[in-house]
Design a protein around this motif. Structure first.
Motif, short mmCIF file in Angstrom:
data_model
loop_
_atom_site.label_atom_id
_atom_site.label_comp_id
_atom_site.label_asym_id
_atom_site.label_seq_id
_atom_site.Cartn_x
_atom_site.Cartn_y
_atom_site.Cartn_z
N ALA A 218 21.83 -11.02 7.21
CA ALA A 218 20.70 -11.38 7.95
C ALA A 218 20.47 -10.41 8.95
O ALA A 218 19.40 -10.07 9.35
N SER A 219 21.66 -9.86 9.49
CA SER A 219 21.32 -8.86 10.54
C SER A 219 20.78 -7.21 10.01
O SER A 219 20.28 -6.48 10.74
N ARG A 220 20.57 -7.24 8.49
CA ARG A 220 20.08 -5.94 7.99
C ARG A 220 18.82 -6.07 7.52
O ARG A 220 18.09 -5.45 7.13
N MET A 221 17.95 -7.47 7.39
CA MET A 221 16.87 -7.61 7.14
C MET A 221 15.94 -6.98 7.64
O MET A 221 14.72 -6.67 6.98
N ASP A 222 15.74 -6.90 9.16
CA ASP A 222 14.72 -6.24 9.58
C ASP A 222 14.46 -4.62 9.21
O ASP A 222 13.57 -4.19 9.10
N GLN A 223 15.86 -4.00 9.04
CA GLN A 223 15.99 -2.72 8.76
C GLN A 223 15.09 -2.58 7.32
O GLN A 223 14.43 -1.63 6.96
N VAL A 224 15.90 -3.54 6.47
CA VAL A 224 14.90 -3.61 4.93
C VAL A 224 13.49 -3.85 5.08
O VAL A 224 12.66 -3.13 4.14
N ARG A 225 13.15 -4.56 5.82
CA ARG A 225 11.56 -5.11 5.85
C ARG A 225 10.95 -3.48 6.40
O ARG A 225 9.96 -3.32 5.76
N ILE A 226 11.58 -2.99 7.21
CA ILE A 226 10.75 -1.72 7.75
C ILE A 226 10.60 -0.54 6.64
O ILE A 226 9.83 0.03 6.50
N LEU A 227 11.74 -0.60 5.65
CA LEU A 227 11.82 0.49 4.76
C LEU A 227 10.88 0.07 3.48
O LEU A 227 10.11 0.85 3.01
N VAL A 228 10.72 -1.36 3.24
CA VAL A 228 9.98 -1.71 2.21
C VAL A 228 8.38 -1.39 2.80
O VAL A 228 7.54 -1.10 1.98
N GLU A 229 8.20 -1.74 3.98
CA GLU A 229 6.82 -1.56 4.48
C GLU A 229 6.36 -0.06 4.33
O GLU A 229 5.37 0.43 4.32
N ARG A 230 7.33 1.08 4.78
CA ARG A 230 7.32 2.34 4.63
C ARG A 230 6.66 2.69 3.02
O ARG A 230 5.98 3.47 2.83
N LEU A 231 7.51 2.11 2.11
CA LEU A 231 7.19 2.38 0.73
C LEU A 231 5.89 1.80 0.26
O LEU A 231 5.23 2.53 -0.39
N GLN A 232 5.25 0.63 1.11
CA GLN A 232 4.25 0.11 0.47
C GLN A 232 2.97 0.97 1.11
O GLN A 232 1.80 1.34 0.63
N LYS A 233 3.35 1.50 2.41
CA LYS A 233 2.30 2.49 2.96
C LYS A 233 1.94 3.70 2.12
O LYS A 233 0.87 4.05 1.96
N LYS A 234 2.99 4.31 1.65
CA LYS A 234 3.06 5.30 0.62
C LYS A 234 2.08 5.17 -0.57
O LYS A 234 1.61 5.84 -0.92
N LEU A 235 2.24 3.96 -1.09
CA LEU A 235 1.61 3.50 -2.22
C LEU A 235 -0.06 3.24 -1.92
O LEU A 235 -0.80 3.42 -2.99
N ARG A 236 -0.14 3.39 -0.85
CA ARG A 236 -1.85 3.16 -0.37
C ARG A 236 -2.32 4.49 -0.17
O ARG A 236 -3.53 4.78 0.00
N GLN A 237 -1.58 5.46 -0.09
CA GLN A 237 -2.25 6.72 0.14
C GLN A 237 -2.61 7.41 -1.11
O GLN A 237 -2.14 7.36 -2.08
N TYR A 238 -3.66 8.50 -0.79
CA TYR A 238 -4.11 9.34 -1.84
C TYR A 238 -4.93 8.86 -3.14
O TYR A 238 -5.54 9.66 -3.90
N ASN A 239 -5.30 7.47 -2.99
CA ASN A 239 -6.08 7.02 -4.08
C ASN A 239 -7.60 7.26 -4.01
O ASN A 239 -8.06 7.58 -5.05
N ASP A 240 -8.10 7.74 -2.94
CA ASP A 240 -9.39 8.17 -2.88
C ASP A 240 -9.28 9.65 -2.41
O ASP A 240 -10.45 10.18 -2.05
N HIS A 241 -8.30 10.39 -2.65
CA HIS A 241 -8.49 11.79 -2.28
C HIS A 241 -9.26 12.40 -2.92
O HIS A 241 -9.42 12.48 -4.33
N GLN A 242 -10.25 13.51 -2.36
CA GLN A 242 -11.03 14.41 -3.04
C GLN A 242 -10.32 15.76 -2.91
O GLN A 242 -9.86 16.34 -1.73
N PHE A 243 -10.07 16.36 -3.94
CA PHE A 243 -9.43 17.48 -4.17
C PHE A 243 -10.46 19.04 -3.89
O PHE A 243 -11.67 18.85 -4.28
N TYR A 244 -9.81 19.98 -3.30
CA TYR A 244 -10.77 21.26 -3.23
C TYR A 244 -9.99 22.31 -3.42
O TYR A 244 -8.57 22.14 -3.26
N LEU A 245 -10.41 23.48 -3.88
CA LEU A 245 -9.65 24.65 -4.22
C LEU A 245 -8.85 25.22 -3.16
O LEU A 245 -9.46 25.67 -2.09
#
Length: 310
Positions: free
Chosen positions: A57-84
């Protein structure tokens, strides 16, 4: 058992637990392959807590923060437009392949000039030239060691590509016989044959969790298959020439293809919609790749250049 630390693993998504047992430090992984932008993080952390004794139970907040960081990463770059970003005069003869290392800080090129070259992505500086081959270098990769040896027999024409899934339990091969085959890496047995293309399959790949398989063909189309059911999910149409290379972005939401029509294209991996056409090469594109964040693309062409898009 005593938990010492919790580490984040971005690709494929998960967390690593470092713990001590009997005076020996060990690690175990918790895979979060189904994590998405819509996942209820609190409910997921509760499930992890119930299933894993090391997560108290004492580690659950730490795990939650890590999972939220993973979730934030998944949201990135889906609409990224590339340039040379940069053009590199890489070899004196046409390129056959390019590949990024895991961090995206370096990449390697192969060529008809019988050499491979290692480059720094940010500066475009050549770091090393690898010599010794007596003929064309057709395939290159940064190492991912594996401990078993099998001969995979079944294709009836030459094999154009072969690769492991993320945990090295499966092998995917593509062939000039117009099929891809899925193999059990532990025993070398063929699990499935993927069909549907009308011409040679020139490349194939897994997404990072290993749930999807993409194939690229000389018939000018690409296909996406479900790895579990082996059924075709969608067909990518739009190139005006054969597709020589295909790859997923790290999030598995986008596909990148390179073609003999001198363009690369960005696609929605689930719908098959073309989202962007990358133009600029003057000859066919032999190879292309995302970096491990999904915000940089490299293309290698028969016009003797690499192009970096970001």
């Amino acid at each position: 058992m005593k938990l010492k630390s919790i580490l984040l693993r971005y690709y494929p998504p998960g967390i690593m637990l470092e713990y001590e047992k009997g005076g020996e430090v060990k690690t175990k992984s918790i895979d979060l392959l189904d994590l998405s932008a819509s996942t209820d993080v609190k409910a997921l952390v509760d499930e992890i807590h119930k299933a894993e004794p090391l997560i108290t139970a004492s580690r659950m907040d730490q795990v939650r923060i890590l999972v939220e960081r993973l979730q934030k990463k998944l949201r990135q770059y889906n609409d990224h437009q590339f340039y040379l970003f940069k053009v590199l005069r890489a070899h004196i003869l046409p390129l056959t392949n390019v590949a990024l290392n895991k961090s995206g800080s370096c990449f390697i090129t192969g060529s008809y000039d019988r050499t491979c070259k290692l480059w720094e992505t940010a500066s475009g500086e050549e770091l090393h030239t690898l010599q010794g081959h007596r003929n064309v270098v057709y395939a290159i990769a940064f190492n991912n060691p594996y401990g078993r040896l099998h001969t995979l027999s079944g294709h009836c024409a030459e094999i154009s590509s072969a690769l492991f899934n993320w945990d090295c339990s499966l092998i995917l091969t593509s062939s000039m016989d117009k099929t891809c085959r899925l193999w059990d890496a532990t025993n070398g047995k063929c699990l499935a044959t993927l069909t549907g293309h009308d011409d040679e399959i020139l490349d194939s790949c897994f997404d990072f969790p290993g749930k999807l398989i993409a194939t690229a063909s000389a018939d000018g189309t690409a296909r996406v298959f479900c790895a579990a059911t082996r059924k075709c999910i969608t067909k990518l149409e739009g190139h005006e020439g054969e597709i020589s290379k295909i790859s997923f972005n790290p999030q598995g939401s986008r596909l990148l293809t390179g073609s003999s029509d001198t363009t690369a294209r960005i696609w929605d991996a689930l719908t098959g919609q073309c989202l962007q056409v990358l133009e600029g090469h003057t000859d066919e594109i032999f190879s292309c790749a995302f970096n491990y964040q999904g915000n940089i693309v490299i293309t290698g062409s028969k016009d003797n250049t690499c192009r970096i898009w970001r």
